[in-house]
Design a protein around this motif. Sequence first.
Motif, PDB file in Angstrom:
ATOM      1  N   GLY A  23       0.820  -1.200   0.000  1.00 53.40           N
ATOM      2  CA  GLY A  23       0.000   0.000   0.000  1.00 53.40           C
ATOM      3  C   GLY A  23       0.854   1.249   0.000  1.00 53.40           C
ATOM      4  N   ILE A  24       0.324   2.304   0.580  1.00 55.48           N
ATOM      5  CA  ILE A  24       1.006   3.589   0.590  1.00 55.48           C
ATOM      6  C   ILE A  24       1.856   3.714   1.852  1.00 55.48           C
ATOM      7  CG2 ILE A  24      -0.939   4.763   1.692  1.00 55.48           C
ATOM      8  CD1 ILE A  24      -0.198   7.232   0.004  1.00 55.48           C
ATOM      9  N   ASP A  25       3.055   4.230   1.686  1.00 51.94           N
ATOM     10  CA  ASP A  25       3.951   4.498   2.802  1.00 51.94           C
ATOM     11  C   ASP A  25       3.763   5.955   3.214  1.00 51.94           C
ATOM     12  OD1 ASP A  25       5.905   4.715   4.665  1.00 51.94           O
ATOM     13  OD2 ASP A  25       7.572   4.159   3.371  1.00 51.94           O
ATOM     14  N   THR A  26       3.086   6.173   4.334  1.00 48.79           N
ATOM     15  CA  THR A  26       2.776   7.549   4.752  1.00 48.79           C
ATOM     16  C   THR A  26       4.024   8.335   5.115  1.00 48.79           C
ATOM     17  OG1 THR A  26       2.406   6.716   7.005  1.00 48.79           O
ATOM     18  CG2 THR A  26       0.478   6.911   5.560  1.00 48.79           C
ATOM     19  N   GLU A  27       5.106   7.650   5.438  1.00 50.28           N
ATOM     20  CA  GLU A  27       6.330   8.373   5.797  1.00 50.28           C
ATOM     21  C   GLU A  27       7.016   8.974   4.584  1.00 50.28           C
ATOM     22  OE1 GLU A  27       8.826   5.796   8.016  1.00 50.28           O
ATOM     23  OE2 GLU A  27       7.411   5.565   9.689  1.00 50.28           O
ATOM     24  N   PHE A 109      -1.697 -14.444  -4.959  1.00 50.75           N
ATOM     25  CA  PHE A 109      -3.132 -14.155  -5.035  1.00 50.75           C
ATOM     26  C   PHE A 109      -3.392 -12.885  -4.230  1.00 50.75           C
ATOM     27  CE2 PHE A 109      -2.452 -18.683  -5.485  1.00 50.75           C
ATOM     28  CZ  PHE A 109      -3.116 -18.950  -6.673  1.00 50.75           C
ATOM     29  N   VAL A 110      -4.017 -11.903  -4.877  1.00 52.94           N
ATOM     30  CA  VAL A 110      -4.074 -10.551  -4.337  1.00 52.94           C
ATOM     31  C   VAL A 110      -5.529 -10.104  -4.198  1.00 52.94           C
ATOM     32  CG1 VAL A 110      -3.242  -8.186  -4.582  1.00 52.94           C
ATOM     33  CG2 VAL A 110      -1.903 -10.073  -5.536  1.00 52.94           C
ATOM     34  N   HIS A 111      -5.864  -9.607  -3.016  1.00 54.25           N
ATOM     35  CA  HIS A 111      -7.164  -8.983  -2.751  1.00 54.25           C
ATOM     36  C   HIS A 111      -6.895  -7.491  -2.542  1.00 54.25           C
ATOM     37  CE1 HIS A 111     -11.329  -8.743  -1.197  1.00 54.25           C
ATOM     38  NE2 HIS A 111     -10.833  -7.833  -0.366  1.00 54.25           N
ATOM     39  N   THR A 112      -7.381  -6.658  -3.461  1.00 55.58           N
ATOM     40  CA  THR A 112      -7.135  -5.218  -3.420  1.00 55.58           C
ATOM     41  C   THR A 112      -8.421  -4.489  -3.036  1.00 55.58           C
ATOM     42  OG1 THR A 112      -5.497  -5.491  -5.191  1.00 55.58           O
ATOM     43  CG2 THR A 112      -6.221  -3.254  -4.712  1.00 55.58           C
ATOM     44  N   PHE A 113      -8.315  -3.562  -2.117  1.00 54.02           N
ATOM     45  CA  PHE A 113      -9.481  -2.820  -1.649  1.00 54.02           C
ATOM     46  C   PHE A 113      -9.056  -1.372  -1.381  1.00 54.02           C
ATOM     47  CE2 PHE A 113      -7.270  -4.716   1.864  1.00 54.02           C
ATOM     48  CZ  PHE A 113      -7.214  -3.728   2.830  1.00 54.02           C
ATOM     49  N   TYR A 114     -10.050  -0.515  -1.202  1.00 54.35           N
ATOM     50  CA  TYR A 114      -9.787   0.907  -0.924  1.00 54.35           C
ATOM     51  C   TYR A 114      -9.927   1.170   0.574  1.00 54.35           C
ATOM     52  CZ  TYR A 114      -9.722   2.139  -5.852  1.00 54.35           C
ATOM     53  OH  TYR A 114      -9.382   2.250  -7.176  1.00 54.35           O
ATOM     54  N   GLU A 115      -8.972   1.932   1.096  1.00 53.39           N
ATOM     55  CA  GLU A 115      -8.940   2.270   2.508  1.00 53.39           C
ATOM     56  C   GLU A 115      -8.819   3.787   2.663  1.00 53.39           C
ATOM     57  OE1 GLU A 115      -6.975  -0.490   5.570  1.00 53.39           O
ATOM     58  OE2 GLU A 115      -5.548   1.164   5.365  1.00 53.39           O
ATOM     59  N   GLU A 116      -9.527   4.327   3.621  1.00 55.81           N
ATOM     60  CA  GLU A 116      -9.518   5.773   3.810  1.00 55.81           C
ATOM     61  C   GLU A 116      -8.124   6.279   4.176  1.00 55.81           C
ATOM     62  OE1 GLU A 116     -11.569   9.213   6.659  1.00 55.81           O
ATOM     63  OE2 GLU A 116     -12.387   7.174   6.628  1.00 55.81           O
ATOM     64  N   VAL A 117      -7.744   7.407   3.573  1.00 55.19           N
ATOM     65  CA  VAL A 117      -6.451   8.028   3.878  1.00 55.19           C
ATOM     66  C   VAL A 117      -6.630   8.915   5.104  1.00 55.19           C
ATOM     67  CG1 VAL A 117      -4.620   9.532   3.027  1.00 55.19           C
ATOM     68  CG2 VAL A 117      -5.788   7.961   1.457  1.00 55.19           C
ATOM     69  N   THR A 118      -5.889   8.627   6.152  1.00 53.18           N
ATOM     70  CA  THR A 118      -5.983   9.411   7.393  1.00 53.18           C
ATOM     71  C   THR A 118      -4.780  10.319   7.596  1.00 53.18           C
ATOM     72  OG1 THR A 118      -4.982   7.565   8.613  1.00 53.18           O
ATOM     73  CG2 THR A 118      -7.393   7.641   8.500  1.00 53.18           C
ATOM     74  N   SER A 119      -3.779  10.205   6.742  1.00 53.95           N
ATOM     75  CA  SER A 119      -2.583  11.034   6.889  1.00 53.95           C
ATOM     76  C   SER A 119      -2.853  12.447   6.385  1.00 53.95           C
ATOM     77  CB  SER A 119      -1.418  10.412   6.120  1.00 53.95           C
ATOM     78  OG  SER A 119      -0.332  11.312   6.029  1.00 53.95           O
ATOM     79  N   PRO A 120      -2.742  13.475   7.218  1.00 49.73           N
ATOM     80  CA  PRO A 120      -2.941  14.857   6.751  1.00 49.73           C
ATOM     81  C   PRO A 120      -1.958  15.250   5.659  1.00 49.73           C
ATOM     82  CG  PRO A 120      -2.938  14.757   9.156  1.00 49.73           C
ATOM     83  CD  PRO A 120      -2.467  13.431   8.665  1.00 49.73           C
ATOM     84  N   GLN A 121      -0.724  14.712   5.731  1.00 49.43           N
ATOM     85  CA  GLN A 121       0.281  15.059   4.719  1.00 49.43           C
ATOM     86  C   GLN A 121      -0.125  14.557   3.337  1.00 49.43           C
ATOM     87  OE1 GLN A 121       0.922  13.546   7.591  1.00 49.43           O
ATOM     88  NE2 GLN A 121       2.114  15.066   8.769  1.00 49.43           N
ATOM     89  N   ILE A 122      -0.661  13.334   3.266  1.00 52.45           N
ATOM     90  CA  ILE A 122      -1.071  12.777   1.975  1.00 52.45           C
ATOM     91  C   ILE A 122      -2.251  13.561   1.420  1.00 52.45           C
ATOM     92  CG2 ILE A 122      -1.913  10.721   0.799  1.00 52.45           C
ATOM     93  CD1 ILE A 122       0.955  10.468   1.703  1.00 52.45           C
ATOM     94  N   CYS A 123      -3.220  13.854   2.258  1.00 54.33           N
ATOM     95  CA  CYS A 123      -4.393  14.612   1.796  1.00 54.33           C
ATOM     96  C   CYS A 123      -3.988  16.004   1.315  1.00 54.33           C
ATOM     97  CB  CYS A 123      -5.416  14.720   2.917  1.00 54.33           C
ATOM     98  SG  CYS A 123      -6.149  13.131   3.412  1.00 54.33           S
ATOM     99  N   SER A 124      -3.079  16.663   2.042  1.00 55.15           N
ATOM    100  CA  SER A 124      -2.624  17.996   1.631  1.00 55.15           C
ATOM    101  C   SER A 124      -1.857  17.925   0.319  1.00 55.15           C
ATOM    102  CB  SER A 124      -1.752  18.608   2.730  1.00 55.15           C
ATOM    103  OG  SER A 124      -2.483  18.762   3.929  1.00 55.15           O
ATOM    104  N   ALA A 125      -1.050  16.880   0.160  1.00 53.05           N
ATOM    105  CA  ALA A 125      -0.291  16.737  -1.082  1.00 53.05           C
ATOM    106  C   ALA A 125      -1.225  16.544  -2.273  1.00 53.05           C
ATOM    107  CB  ALA A 125       0.676  15.561  -0.967  1.00 53.05           C
ATOM    108  N   MET A 126      -2.291  15.750  -2.104  1.00 55.15           N
ATOM    109  CA  MET A 126      -3.244  15.552  -3.189  1.00 55.15           C
ATOM    110  C   MET A 126      -3.976  16.856  -3.502  1.00 55.15           C
ATOM    111  SD  MET A 126      -4.521  13.550  -5.439  1.00 55.15           S
ATOM    112  CE  MET A 126      -3.892  11.947  -4.926  1.00 55.15           C
ATOM    113  N   GLN A 127      -4.320  17.645  -2.465  1.00 58.26           N
ATOM    114  CA  GLN A 127      -4.967  18.940  -2.680  1.00 58.26           C
ATOM    115  C   GLN A 127      -4.054  19.869  -3.471  1.00 58.26           C
ATOM    116  OE1 GLN A 127      -8.063  20.031  -1.546  1.00 58.26           O
ATOM    117  NE2 GLN A 127      -7.766  22.056  -2.449  1.00 58.26           N
ATOM    118  N   THR A 128      -2.767  19.884  -3.134  1.00 54.40           N
ATOM    119  CA  THR A 128      -1.810  20.733  -3.850  1.00 54.40           C
ATOM    120  C   THR A 128      -1.694  20.320  -5.303  1.00 54.40           C
ATOM    121  OG1 THR A 128      -0.573  21.064  -1.791  1.00 54.40           O
ATOM    122  CG2 THR A 128       0.575  21.553  -3.858  1.00 54.40           C
TER     123      THR A 128
END
Length: 814
Positions: A23-27, A109-128
Motif C-alpha cells: 500500500g502507501i507508505d505515509t512516511e 493471489f491478491v485482494h485489493t481494496f480501498y482504505e480511507e487516507v488518514t494522513s494529513p500530509q497525503i491529503c494535503s499533497a493531493m490537494q496541492t
Amino acid sequence: MSGSYGASGPAACHFAHYFVICGIDTESGLESDELAGENFEQSPLKRTFKSKVLAHYPENVEWNPFDQDAVNMLCMPKGLSFRTQADQRLPQFHSFIITKEDGSRTYGFVHTFYEEVTSPQICSAMQTLYQMHNAEHATPQPTSSSSSSSSMDSLASSLDEADPSSSSASFSSPAVGGYDLSRDTLYVTKALCLITPMPFMHACRQFLSQLHRAVTVVPAPPLPLESYVYNILYEVPLPAPGRTLKFHGVFEPIVCQRPGLGELQLADFPLSEAFSLLGVENLVQVFTCTLLEMQILLFSQDYQRLMTVAEGITTLLFPFQWQHVYVPILPASLFHFLDAPVPYLMGLQSKEDTDCSKLELPQEANLCFVDIDNRYIELPEDFPQFPNKTEFIQELSEVLLSFGISSNMGAPPRTHRSPVSNPCTLSRERKAMALQQLEDDGRNGNLAGEELAVLELLQGNTTLERLQALTKRTGVTVACVDALRARVKSQLTDKPGAQTVAEDEELRNAKLNVQLREVFASRFITMFADYEAFVIQSAPDLETWLTNREQMHNFDKASFLSDQPEPYLPFLSHFIETQMFATFIDNKIMSQWEEKEPLLRVFDARIDKAHLYNVRAPSLRSSSYQRCSVLKESALAIEQRLMKVDHTAIHPHLLDMKIGQGKYEQGFFPKLQADVLNTGTANNKWFQRTATTQRKQDQHRQQTAHLSLDNNLKERYMQEARSLGKNLRQPKLSDLSPAVIAQTNWKFVEGLLKECRHHLITDGTHSHLLSIFLVVLCSVYSDLPGEVSPVVPSSALSGPGGEGGTAVACRVTK
C-alpha cells in the motif's frame, strides 16, 4: 518458461509461504511512478503513484527467498490508485506468477481494496496537486504528438490517449471529478497477498476475502487477525496428492483438493471463464498459435482475466510446457519487453474505453493479438490449423453445453483489422447482452422479465389470489403459478446458505475444468500415441548425452511424419520443430537415468492405457476423429474427492501475544505483530499440545472411512494392493548366489547377537537361557564364513541385581 510447482523439502509442507501487505507508505508520502508511464496531463486521481511492501510475514523462507520488488510490482502493477467517496470502490482480486531461474513457479493471489487516507500530509499533497493541475488547465492549450521510435512507445502513448481523463477538456470544471480537502474523503488502494507453492486460487481468494471482511464487520471475529494468518502460514499443510483438505478461514471453512499422481496436474483457474470470454473457436486458434510458439499478446482491463486466459491456455498444453517468456500481467514499467524478437505470452492491461483500432502493435509477422474484453483475436496471416479442428470444436462445445454454457460466443477471428466493425461498439453491445443474461439468470437470484411481471401481478392483485385459492379447494392446480412460487421460495431460502451454493459452484467448475482438459489431452494421445518408437536413444549414460546434446538427433522426424495422416502434416511439421516438443523429447530420453518428469509420467501412462484397451484406430494413417472416452471417469474422481474431506487442518487459535496486541481500528487493515508471525510452530506451545491429538483424529477418521467403504471399493483396493505387491516382490532365496545368502545370514546373526548382548546387560536372570540359545544358533549357522561361538569367561560375573548368574560374551571372527 516451463515451470513446476514450488520446491522440494519443507516447501511441500506449507500451504502458503508468505502473507504480504502492500500500500502507501505515509512516511515517504506521494511518489510519482515514472516507470509506470506517468502522464501529468491526467487528473491527479488518475495518475500512478509508487506503492510499497508495508509488511510481509515471515521475513524469509529459506527455500523461497522473498523478492520484494517483484512482489510489489505484481501486487500493484499500476501502482497506487486514489478515489473519493463519489467513486466506485469495489474490492478486486487478481493473481500472478513468479518464475524462478530453475523454472519453478510460485503463485501470488491478491485482494485489493480501498482504505480511507488518514494522513494529513497525503491529503494535503493531493490537494496541492489538484490546485496545480487546475491552474495549468485553466485555458486549453494545443498539444503536439511526436512519433515514437519504438512500437511499444506508440502502444503506451495510445493507451494514455485512449483514457478519457487524459484530455484537458475533461477537467475544465474543477468541481467535476476533482478533490477538495474540506469536502471530500480520500481513499487509496491496499493489497493483501498470499504467496503459495501451488495454484489453489479459489481457496486463497476465499481466505483473503474473509480476512478483509474481518476488519469491516461488527462484531469483530473472536480471534485477532494474527491467529488466522499464523494458521495458514504454519499450520495448514498442502493436501497430499489425491486428497482433500479443509481449513478454517475467519468466518467459514475452506475446502481444496489436489489431483492424484496419475491425474492431470492441479489447475484451479476456471476454464469455463476463458471459453466464455473468447469463444470456443477463438480459444482453439489462440491455443494453436501457442503450440507453434508465436508471440501471444493478451489485452484486457481486468488483471484476473489476463491471468485466467493465460493460465487456461498453458494448462491445456499437456503434456507439453511453454518454454519461453511468460508474463500474464506485464507491469507498465516493462512495456519494452514486447519488442523482444522471441516467442512470448504476455498480458497487457488496457484502460477503460480504449479504442483497440488505434493501438499501434509491434509489427511482427507471427503476433497473435487477443482482445479479451471485446472477444476477438487477430491471427498471423498464414499458419496451419489444428488437426480435426471442426470435430474438436464440436466436442468442446458439447462439453460446455452439458454444463449449461453456450459455445456461440466470441467474434470470428480475423487476420487483419476491419475498418467496418468497431471493437468498442461490439463491447457495448456485448455488455448490454451480458447484463440482460445476468438479469435473466436464476442462479443469480433474479427472475426473467415475464416471470417477474407475473409474480408482481399475483402479489398485487387480491382477486387473482382468491381465484387461485378457490381452484386449489376444488382440486385444480395451476402448475405454472405453483412452479413460480416454488422457484421464488427456493431462491429466498438459498440466500442464507450461500456457502452451500458456493461449494456446488466450485464442484461444477472443477468437473468442467477436468473434462475440458481431458478432451485436449485426448487429442495429443491420439496424435503422439507411437512417439516413443521414433525417439533416438544413442548415448550410453546421462553425462555423455548432456555433453553431446546439441550434436545429437533425438527424434526421427522424417519417419514420424511419414506415418502420420496427411491432413495432420501441416500442423505436425511445424510443431515438432518447436522448443516445447524438443524439451518433451529430452525429458523422455533423460527418463532412462532419472525419475520421469510428472507430466511425461502421466502422459506415458495414458498412452499405455490407450494401447491396452485398443482405443487408438488400428491404422496409423487414419485421420478419423476419436472422441475422449474418460470424461465421466475424470469428473467422478473430482466429485468423490470434494465430497469427502481427508484431512482437517488445526483450527486458528490464540497465540502467545502480549495483552493489548492484536487490536485494530475498524475499517483499517493494520500491520500485524511481526514477532508472532515470524516464528514457526517449533516455538508454539499450543501447536505442540494439539498436534498429537490432531493426528489421532485424522487416523480415526481414515479408519472410519475405510470401514464405511462398500464391497466393490474394498475389492478394488485389495486388487490394487495385490498388484502392487507383485510388482515389488522380493527375490526368492533360491535365486541368490551362495555368497549373497551367506552375507545375508551373517548380517542377521550379527544383529541377533547385539540384541542378545543388550538383554544380558539389562536382565541377567535369563543369561543361562540366552547362552543355550546362542549355542543352538551357532550350530545352525555353522556354515557361515568366519566363526561365531559363545564364550563363558573364566571369572563369572554376578547379575545386575547382585544375584548369581552366568555372564555370556560372544567371540566373533571373520
